[in-house]
Design a protein around this motif. Sequence first.
Motif, PDB file in Angstrom:
ATOM      1  N   PRO A 163       0.821  -1.212   0.000  1.00  0.00           N
ATOM      2  CA  PRO A 163       0.000   0.000   0.000  1.00  0.00           C
ATOM      3  C   PRO A 163       0.856   1.264   0.000  1.00  0.00           C
ATOM      4  O   PRO A 163       2.024   1.248   0.407  1.00  0.00           O
ATOM      5  CB  PRO A 163      -0.805  -0.112   1.295  1.00  0.00           C
ATOM      6  N   LEU A 164       0.256   2.365  -0.407  1.00  0.00           N
ATOM      7  CA  LEU A 164       0.967   3.637  -0.485  1.00  0.00           C
ATOM      8  C   LEU A 164       1.308   4.182   0.900  1.00  0.00           C
ATOM      9  O   LEU A 164       2.334   4.830   1.083  1.00  0.00           O
ATOM     10  CB  LEU A 164       0.112   4.653  -1.247  1.00  0.00           C
ATOM     11  N   ILE A 165       0.433   3.932   1.887  1.00  0.00           N
ATOM     12  CA  ILE A 165       0.695   4.404   3.244  1.00  0.00           C
ATOM     13  C   ILE A 165       0.635   3.235   4.216  1.00  0.00           C
ATOM     14  O   ILE A 165      -0.037   2.225   3.957  1.00  0.00           O
ATOM     15  CB  ILE A 165      -0.293   5.512   3.688  1.00  0.00           C
ATOM     16  N   THR A 197      10.129  10.896   4.986  1.00  0.00           N
ATOM     17  CA  THR A 197       8.785  10.325   4.994  1.00  0.00           C
ATOM     18  C   THR A 197       7.752  11.376   5.370  1.00  0.00           C
ATOM     19  O   THR A 197       7.842  12.011   6.419  1.00  0.00           O
ATOM     20  CB  THR A 197       8.705   9.145   5.993  1.00  0.00           C
ATOM     21  N   CYS A 198       6.748  11.573   4.516  1.00  0.00           N
ATOM     22  CA  CYS A 198       5.630  12.472   4.811  1.00  0.00           C
ATOM     23  C   CYS A 198       4.693  11.777   5.796  1.00  0.00           C
ATOM     24  O   CYS A 198       4.311  10.623   5.588  1.00  0.00           O
ATOM     25  CB  CYS A 198       4.873  12.816   3.533  1.00  0.00           C
ATOM     26  N   LYS A 199       4.302  12.492   6.847  1.00  0.00           N
ATOM     27  CA  LYS A 199       3.520  11.892   7.932  1.00  0.00           C
ATOM     28  C   LYS A 199       2.164  12.586   8.047  1.00  0.00           C
ATOM     29  O   LYS A 199       2.054  13.793   7.828  1.00  0.00           O
ATOM     30  CB  LYS A 199       4.296  11.994   9.246  1.00  0.00           C
ATOM     31  N   THR A 237      -0.455   7.589  13.702  1.00  0.00           N
ATOM     32  CA  THR A 237       0.348   8.266  12.688  1.00  0.00           C
ATOM     33  C   THR A 237       0.699   7.292  11.577  1.00  0.00           C
ATOM     34  O   THR A 237       1.168   6.172  11.837  1.00  0.00           O
ATOM     35  CB  THR A 237       1.639   8.840  13.295  1.00  0.00           C
ATOM     36  N   VAL A 238       0.467   7.714  10.347  1.00  0.00           N
ATOM     37  CA  VAL A 238       0.833   6.910   9.184  1.00  0.00           C
ATOM     38  C   VAL A 238       1.824   7.714   8.346  1.00  0.00           C
ATOM     39  O   VAL A 238       1.958   8.930   8.496  1.00  0.00           O
ATOM     40  CB  VAL A 238      -0.402   6.528   8.337  1.00  0.00           C
ATOM     41  N   GLY A 239       2.532   7.022   7.476  1.00  0.00           N
ATOM     42  CA  GLY A 239       3.478   7.672   6.596  1.00  0.00           C
ATOM     43  C   GLY A 239       3.225   7.288   5.152  1.00  0.00           C
ATOM     44  O   GLY A 239       2.793   6.165   4.858  1.00  0.00           O
ATOM     45  N   VAL A 240       3.456   8.236   4.253  1.00  0.00           N
ATOM     46  CA  VAL A 240       3.454   7.932   2.819  1.00  0.00           C
ATOM     47  C   VAL A 240       4.841   7.391   2.492  1.00  0.00           C
ATOM     48  O   VAL A 240       5.845   8.049   2.772  1.00  0.00           O
ATOM     49  CB  VAL A 240       3.164   9.193   1.984  1.00  0.00           C
ATOM     50  N   ARG A 241       4.902   6.219   1.933  1.00  0.00           N
ATOM     51  CA  ARG A 241       6.188   5.544   1.771  1.00  0.00           C
ATOM     52  C   ARG A 241       7.178   6.389   0.974  1.00  0.00           C
ATOM     53  O   ARG A 241       6.833   6.994  -0.039  1.00  0.00           O
ATOM     54  CB  ARG A 241       5.989   4.186   1.095  1.00  0.00           C
ATOM     55  N   ALA A 242       8.421   6.410   1.456  1.00  0.00           N
ATOM     56  CA  ALA A 242       9.524   7.048   0.742  1.00  0.00           C
ATOM     57  C   ALA A 242      10.464   6.020   0.156  1.00  0.00           C
ATOM     58  O   ALA A 242      11.398   6.367  -0.570  1.00  0.00           O
ATOM     59  CB  ALA A 242      10.295   7.974   1.690  1.00  0.00           C
ATOM     60  N   ASP A 243      10.232   4.747   0.480  1.00  0.00           N
ATOM     61  CA  ASP A 243      11.049   3.644  -0.026  1.00  0.00           C
ATOM     62  C   ASP A 243      10.226   2.374   0.144  1.00  0.00           C
ATOM     63  O   ASP A 243       9.565   2.194   1.181  1.00  0.00           O
ATOM     64  CB  ASP A 243      12.367   3.563   0.756  1.00  0.00           C
ATOM     65  N   MET A 244      10.237   1.499  -0.847  1.00  0.00           N
ATOM     66  CA  MET A 244       9.390   0.314  -0.795  1.00  0.00           C
ATOM     67  C   MET A 244      10.084  -0.911  -0.212  1.00  0.00           C
ATOM     68  O   MET A 244       9.435  -1.907   0.097  1.00  0.00           O
ATOM     69  CB  MET A 244       8.851  -0.010  -2.197  1.00  0.00           C
ATOM     70  N   THR A 245      11.410  -0.868  -0.055  1.00  0.00           N
ATOM     71  CA  THR A 245      12.139  -2.051   0.405  1.00  0.00           C
ATOM     72  C   THR A 245      11.657  -2.537   1.772  1.00  0.00           C
ATOM     73  O   THR A 245      11.437  -3.746   1.949  1.00  0.00           O
ATOM     74  CB  THR A 245      13.650  -1.782   0.416  1.00  0.00           C
ATOM     75  N   TYR A 272       8.670  -5.384  -7.500  1.00  0.00           N
ATOM     76  CA  TYR A 272       7.628  -4.416  -7.201  1.00  0.00           C
ATOM     77  C   TYR A 272       7.816  -3.186  -8.067  1.00  0.00           C
ATOM     78  O   TYR A 272       8.894  -2.942  -8.615  1.00  0.00           O
ATOM     79  CB  TYR A 272       7.685  -4.010  -5.717  1.00  0.00           C
ATOM     80  N   CYS A 273       6.772  -2.382  -8.161  1.00  0.00           N
ATOM     81  CA  CYS A 273       6.860  -1.083  -8.824  1.00  0.00           C
ATOM     82  C   CYS A 273       5.726  -0.215  -8.297  1.00  0.00           C
ATOM     83  O   CYS A 273       4.574  -0.652  -8.255  1.00  0.00           O
ATOM     84  CB  CYS A 273       6.748  -1.218 -10.346  1.00  0.00           C
ATOM     85  N   GLY A 274       6.059   1.001  -7.878  1.00  0.00           N
ATOM     86  CA  GLY A 274       5.039   1.900  -7.372  1.00  0.00           C
ATOM     87  C   GLY A 274       5.610   3.271  -7.072  1.00  0.00           C
ATOM     88  O   GLY A 274       6.830   3.462  -7.026  1.00  0.00           O
ATOM     89  N   SER A 275       4.731   4.233  -6.856  1.00  0.00           N
ATOM     90  CA  SER A 275       5.153   5.591  -6.550  1.00  0.00           C
ATOM     91  C   SER A 275       5.605   5.701  -5.100  1.00  0.00           C
ATOM     92  O   SER A 275       5.028   5.076  -4.205  1.00  0.00           O
ATOM     93  CB  SER A 275       3.998   6.571  -6.792  1.00  0.00           C
ATOM     94  N   VAL A 276       6.644   6.491  -4.868  1.00  0.00           N
ATOM     95  CA  VAL A 276       7.070   6.857  -3.523  1.00  0.00           C
ATOM     96  C   VAL A 276       7.192   8.377  -3.475  1.00  0.00           C
ATOM     97  O   VAL A 276       7.400   9.035  -4.492  1.00  0.00           O
ATOM     98  CB  VAL A 276       8.413   6.188  -3.127  1.00  0.00           C
ATOM     99  N   LEU A 277       7.055   8.929  -2.273  1.00  0.00           N
ATOM    100  CA  LEU A 277       7.074  10.379  -2.099  1.00  0.00           C
ATOM    101  C   LEU A 277       8.099  10.746  -1.044  1.00  0.00           C
ATOM    102  O   LEU A 277       8.127  10.151   0.036  1.00  0.00           O
ATOM    103  CB  LEU A 277       5.690  10.877  -1.666  1.00  0.00           C
ATOM    104  N   HIS A 278       8.956  11.724  -1.366  1.00  0.00           N
ATOM    105  CA  HIS A 278       9.935  12.225  -0.409  1.00  0.00           C
ATOM    106  C   HIS A 278       9.469  13.566   0.157  1.00  0.00           C
ATOM    107  O   HIS A 278       9.063  14.453  -0.601  1.00  0.00           O
ATOM    108  CB  HIS A 278      11.295  12.401  -1.082  1.00  0.00           C
ATOM    109  N   ALA A 279       9.537  13.701   1.464  1.00  0.00           N
ATOM    110  CA  ALA A 279       9.186  14.970   2.094  1.00  0.00           C
ATOM    111  C   ALA A 279      10.131  16.071   1.668  1.00  0.00           C
ATOM    112  O   ALA A 279       9.749  17.247   1.599  1.00  0.00           O
ATOM    113  CB  ALA A 279       9.204  14.823   3.612  1.00  0.00           C
ATOM    114  N   ARG A 280      11.368  15.712   1.380  1.00  0.00           N
ATOM    115  CA  ARG A 280      12.356  16.658   0.877  1.00  0.00           C
ATOM    116  C   ARG A 280      13.158  15.956  -0.212  1.00  0.00           C
ATOM    117  O   ARG A 280      13.380  14.746  -0.140  1.00  0.00           O
ATOM    118  CB  ARG A 280      13.282  17.135   2.000  1.00  0.00           C
ATOM    119  N   PRO A 281      13.587  16.670  -1.258  1.00  0.00           N
ATOM    120  CA  PRO A 281      14.333  16.014  -2.343  1.00  0.00           C
ATOM    121  C   PRO A 281      15.687  15.520  -1.858  1.00  0.00           C
ATOM    122  O   PRO A 281      16.289  16.087  -0.934  1.00  0.00           O
ATOM    123  CB  PRO A 281      14.470  17.122  -3.393  1.00  0.00           C
ATOM    124  N   ALA A 282      16.174  14.456  -2.508  1.00  0.00           N
ATOM    125  CA  ALA A 282      17.468  13.891  -2.129  1.00  0.00           C
ATOM    126  C   ALA A 282      18.622  14.791  -2.528  1.00  0.00           C
ATOM    127  O   ALA A 282      19.702  14.731  -1.940  1.00  0.00           O
ATOM    128  CB  ALA A 282      17.630  12.509  -2.771  1.00  0.00           C
TER     129      ALA A 282
END
Length: 386
Positions: free
Chosen positions: A43-45, A63-65, A74-82, A103-113
């Motif tokens: 799942p995404l979160i 991780t966006c919370k 508290t849940v997080g939007v995944r920043a890494d699927m591993t 696997y393949c899916g979207s991940v979201l970073h709270a701040r860019p790498a």
Amino acid sequence: MSTWLLPESLADILPAEARRIEELRRSLLDLYRTYGFELVAPPLIEYLDSLLSGTGGDLNLRTCKLVDQLSGRTVGVRADMTPQVSRIDAHLLNRAGVTRLCYCGSVLHARPAGLLSDRELLQIGAEIFGHAGFEADIEIIELALASVRRAGVAQARLDLNHPGVPRAIVDSDAALAGASEEVYDLLSTKDVPGLRALQARYPGLRPETTEALTALASLYGGTETIARARRVLPALPALHRALDDLQALVAALPGHEFSVDLADMGSGYGYHSGVVFSIYAQGWHDALVRGGRYDGVGKAFGRARPATGFSLDLRKLSGGLPPAGKAQAIRAPWGADADLVAALRRLRDEGEIVIQMLPGQPQRLDEFTVDRELVLDDGTWKVRAI
């Protein structure tokens, strides 16, 4: 503020690029299936304590919370699927022996790498669970290289590292307890003045530790770097075990050209435990692929398992490739004639792209080259060249 503006470091993907990203996704998942990898879709979160299990502070910062309105947790939007795939292997599948998952899916970073990085990635990857030997690492590295070759990347370069080397140095000095993330950031950027400044910030730091860290920042190059590290770094058992692992993997992959960068901690989010690797290529400002061994992440889910794998961002991969070419298409008139509808269905079943022209409306087709048209010739619908 204009309502169409997006938040910083987020972007829309337009038709030609979106098509190529989707084609890459299909092609790579088909490749992984030929190796026996099974597809999973987490799942995404997730609850935050599950999403961040066994990881370092860097993943927490990315991780966006938010608060789950159903549970109040508290849940997080995944920043890494591993970590999610590790949870599936350890808790849901719970198989004995080797398991291969992709696997393949979207991940979201709270701040860019980085300065040129996006915050939304389309992450694709493959993981092998249940085998502690370097044979699994070899298969993962070969599959990662096959992935970039299939995408059309020429002259990819494989870079090796082992987080056990800097960890052994940091763990050997009590003055650096709790400062590991700061030290690893300085090593990754090869900030020698910053490493030397640690002496003043941590008064109990031994001078030989500072010298070892500054020497580590210069330990990069060919595979001879491993032998050089044995000479200039302290004789710590954990450090030399890490160097032995690197040497064994190099010996097991004849015919490959490697570079070694012992200071590059990459973006492993703190969970890597063994040999790690990155793949670089001309045209990309950063690593295309990152991967490595991360034994024990599944322990947080009740089952520690040997594990190794890799992941890459399909959006980044596509962005460095030559512009996507246009697809050839057939133009057809609008109409409900039964013979026309049958001809359209037949052509599309054969895999042709057929675009019906809506009445009175010009159409701009950035993605297609219309080189044929469907015309009524002597009572029969036929395709002819334009």
